[in-house]
Design a protein around this motif. Sequence first.
Motif, mmCIF file in Angstrom:
data_model
loop_
_atom_site.group_PDB
_atom_site.id
_atom_site.type_symbol
_atom_site.label_atom_id
_atom_site.label_comp_id
_atom_site.label_asym_id
_atom_site.label_seq_id
_atom_site.Cartn_x
_atom_site.Cartn_y
_atom_site.Cartn_z
ATOM 1 N N PHE A 1 1.191 -1.551 -8.077
ATOM 2 C CA PHE A 1 -0.237 -1.875 -8.147
ATOM 3 C C PHE A 1 -0.465 -3.335 -8.517
ATOM 4 O O PHE A 1 -1.428 -3.950 -8.051
ATOM 5 C CB PHE A 1 -0.958 -0.927 -9.120
ATOM 6 C CG PHE A 1 -1.236 0.403 -8.501
ATOM 7 C CD1 PHE A 1 -2.300 0.575 -7.623
ATOM 8 C CD2 PHE A 1 -0.423 1.492 -8.765
ATOM 9 C CE1 PHE A 1 -2.548 1.794 -7.026
ATOM 10 C CE2 PHE A 1 -0.668 2.721 -8.184
ATOM 11 C CZ PHE A 1 -1.732 2.879 -7.315
ATOM 12 N N ILE A 2 0.412 -3.920 -9.306
ATOM 13 C CA ILE A 2 0.313 -5.354 -9.611
ATOM 14 C C ILE A 2 0.547 -6.184 -8.349
ATOM 15 O O ILE A 2 -0.195 -7.119 -8.052
ATOM 16 C CB ILE A 2 1.296 -5.746 -10.731
ATOM 17 C CG1 ILE A 2 0.826 -5.164 -12.065
ATOM 18 C CG2 ILE A 2 1.468 -7.258 -10.825
ATOM 19 C CD1 ILE A 2 1.841 -5.271 -13.186
ATOM 20 N N VAL A 3 1.573 -5.838 -7.586
ATOM 21 C CA VAL A 3 1.858 -6.551 -6.332
ATOM 22 C C VAL A 3 0.683 -6.396 -5.368
ATOM 23 O O VAL A 3 0.254 -7.372 -4.736
ATOM 24 C CB VAL A 3 3.176 -6.056 -5.703
ATOM 25 C CG1 VAL A 3 3.334 -6.562 -4.279
ATOM 26 C CG2 VAL A 3 4.356 -6.478 -6.556
ATOM 27 N N LEU A 4 0.155 -5.200 -5.252
ATOM 28 C CA LEU A 4 -0.992 -4.969 -4.377
ATOM 29 C C LEU A 4 -2.183 -5.823 -4.816
ATOM 30 O O LEU A 4 -2.849 -6.453 -3.984
ATOM 31 C CB LEU A 4 -1.364 -3.484 -4.376
ATOM 32 C CG LEU A 4 -2.511 -3.068 -3.468
ATOM 33 C CD1 LEU A 4 -2.188 -3.389 -2.011
ATOM 34 C CD2 LEU A 4 -2.789 -1.593 -3.644
ATOM 35 N N GLY A 5 -2.428 -5.872 -6.098
ATOM 36 C CA GLY A 5 -3.518 -6.709 -6.615
ATOM 37 C C GLY A 5 -3.308 -8.180 -6.314
ATOM 38 O O GLY A 5 -4.249 -8.893 -5.941
ATOM 39 N N PHE B 1 6.523 5.451 -13.653
ATOM 40 C CA PHE B 1 5.380 4.709 -14.196
ATOM 41 C C PHE B 1 5.588 3.211 -14.007
ATOM 42 O O PHE B 1 4.681 2.491 -13.571
ATOM 43 C CB PHE B 1 5.159 5.016 -15.683
ATOM 44 C CG PHE B 1 4.084 4.153 -16.284
ATOM 45 C CD1 PHE B 1 2.753 4.453 -16.070
ATOM 46 C CD2 PHE B 1 4.412 3.028 -17.027
ATOM 47 C CE1 PHE B 1 1.757 3.646 -16.604
ATOM 48 C CE2 PHE B 1 3.425 2.219 -17.562
ATOM 49 C CZ PHE B 1 2.098 2.528 -17.349
ATOM 50 N N SER B 2 6.785 2.740 -14.326
ATOM 51 C CA SER B 2 7.082 1.313 -14.178
ATOM 52 C C SER B 2 6.986 0.865 -12.726
ATOM 53 O O SER B 2 6.404 -0.185 -12.423
ATOM 54 C CB SER B 2 8.478 0.992 -14.723
ATOM 55 O OG SER B 2 8.554 1.294 -16.090
ATOM 56 N N LEU B 3 7.536 1.652 -11.816
ATOM 57 C CA LEU B 3 7.465 1.301 -10.401
ATOM 58 C C LEU B 3 6.033 1.345 -9.877
ATOM 59 O O LEU B 3 5.624 0.482 -9.092
ATOM 60 C CB LEU B 3 8.369 2.217 -9.577
ATOM 61 C CG LEU B 3 9.874 2.005 -9.765
ATOM 62 C CD1 LEU B 3 10.664 3.056 -9.003
ATOM 63 C CD2 LEU B 3 10.273 0.603 -9.337
ATOM 64 N N ALA B 4 5.264 2.343 -10.316
ATOM 65 C CA ALA B 4 3.860 2.425 -9.889
ATOM 66 C C ALA B 4 3.072 1.234 -10.432
ATOM 67 O O ALA B 4 2.271 0.625 -9.706
ATOM 68 C CB ALA B 4 3.238 3.738 -10.353
ATOM 69 N N LEU C 1 0.830 -1.209 0.000
ATOM 70 C CA LEU C 1 0.000 0.000 0.000
ATOM 71 C C LEU C 1 0.863 1.258 0.000
ATOM 72 O O LEU C 1 0.613 2.199 -0.771
ATOM 73 C CB LEU C 1 -0.925 0.007 1.222
ATOM 74 C CG LEU C 1 -2.161 -0.869 1.130
ATOM 75 C CD1 LEU C 1 -2.828 -1.013 2.504
ATOM 76 C CD2 LEU C 1 -3.135 -0.293 0.133
ATOM 77 N N VAL C 2 1.877 1.288 0.847
ATOM 78 C CA VAL C 2 2.781 2.448 0.904
ATOM 79 C C VAL C 2 3.495 2.608 -0.432
ATOM 80 O O VAL C 2 3.587 3.719 -0.967
ATOM 81 C CB VAL C 2 3.785 2.297 2.073
ATOM 82 C CG1 VAL C 2 4.896 3.325 1.983
ATOM 83 C CG2 VAL C 2 3.056 2.418 3.400
ATOM 84 N N THR D 1 4.719 5.543 -5.141
ATOM 85 C CA THR D 1 5.118 5.550 -6.550
ATOM 86 C C THR D 1 4.059 6.207 -7.424
ATOM 87 O O THR D 1 4.380 6.892 -8.395
ATOM 88 C CB THR D 1 5.414 4.124 -7.057
ATOM 89 O OG1 THR D 1 4.270 3.297 -6.848
ATOM 90 C CG2 THR D 1 6.619 3.530 -6.364
ATOM 91 N N GLY D 2 2.781 6.001 -7.062
ATOM 92 C CA GLY D 2 1.706 6.659 -7.821
ATOM 93 C C GLY D 2 1.785 8.168 -7.689
ATOM 94 O O GLY D 2 1.637 8.902 -8.672
ATOM 95 N N ARG D 3 2.064 8.627 -6.492
ATOM 96 C CA ARG D 3 2.190 10.074 -6.261
ATOM 97 C C ARG D 3 3.415 10.647 -7.000
ATOM 98 O O ARG D 3 3.344 11.722 -7.591
ATOM 99 C CB ARG D 3 2.287 10.336 -4.769
ATOM 100 C CG ARG D 3 2.254 11.781 -4.465
ATOM 101 C CD ARG D 3 2.056 12.031 -3.032
ATOM 102 N NE ARG D 3 2.260 13.459 -2.862
ATOM 103 C CZ ARG D 3 1.998 14.099 -1.797
ATOM 104 N NH1 ARG D 3 1.491 13.471 -0.770
ATOM 105 N NH2 ARG D 3 2.218 15.383 -1.710
ATOM 106 N N ARG D 4 4.531 9.926 -6.939
ATOM 107 C CA ARG D 4 5.742 10.395 -7.640
ATOM 108 C C ARG D 4 5.515 10.427 -9.145
ATOM 109 O O ARG D 4 5.981 11.346 -9.833
ATOM 110 C CB ARG D 4 6.943 9.494 -7.326
ATOM 111 C CG ARG D 4 7.512 9.613 -5.924
ATOM 112 C CD ARG D 4 8.075 10.999 -5.626
ATOM 113 N NE ARG D 4 9.105 11.405 -6.521
ATOM 114 C CZ ARG D 4 10.400 11.457 -6.254
ATOM 115 N NH1 ARG D 4 10.813 11.119 -5.053
ATOM 116 N NH2 ARG D 4 11.265 11.852 -7.162
ATOM 117 N N TYR D 5 4.788 9.429 -9.662
ATOM 118 C CA TYR D 5 4.524 9.407 -11.098
ATOM 119 C C TYR D 5 3.656 10.593 -11.509
ATOM 120 O O TYR D 5 3.894 11.196 -12.562
ATOM 121 C CB TYR D 5 3.869 8.093 -11.528
ATOM 122 C CG TYR D 5 3.456 8.129 -12.980
ATOM 123 C CD1 TYR D 5 4.412 8.197 -13.982
ATOM 124 C CD2 TYR D 5 2.116 8.155 -13.347
ATOM 125 C CE1 TYR D 5 4.045 8.269 -15.320
ATOM 126 C CE2 TYR D 5 1.740 8.230 -14.669
ATOM 127 C CZ TYR D 5 2.709 8.290 -15.652
ATOM 128 O OH TYR D 5 2.357 8.365 -16.971
#
Length: 149
Positions: free
Chosen positions: A57-61, A50-53, A25-26, A31-35
């Motif tokens: 999100f894939i890991v979170l899913g 973008f790649s890190l975000a 989640l963190v 990463t979403g905010r930085r993107y």
Amino acid sequence: MASSSPRRTVRWYAPHHFILLPAALVMAFYTGRRYTTVAGTDTNDARLWFSLAALAFIVLGMLLMMRQHYALTLQDRIIRLEMRQRYFEITRESFQPLEQQLTFKQIASLRYASDAELPGLVQAAIREKLSPAAINERINLLQPDNMRV
């Protein structure tokens, strides 16, 4: 006035609930905010964030999908209990000694048998070491399970 209902015990799986899920989640938020700060630019920073975000999100899913695994594990336990109860109701004998000689897939296949067929099929599955497919072929009166997750 105190409630007379039993307390619900919550079972926590520490690596999932307290380490992986919060970290994901963190990571997804950060990463979403930085993107979003570099979005729209054609720079290496934008591609990196973008790649890190996307990865976050894939890991979170994937972590959220582990809930399905928990549900299936519980359902497998319920199938074992259902077979114990059903076998006892039919034969007035315990299923547990027989259960030790069967795989879970065999037990899951046996649950589709009718009450009349079940005791004989259990004995045949143990004696002949029948595969789940072979057990299914021997069932004459199939009882489908439409409630499986």
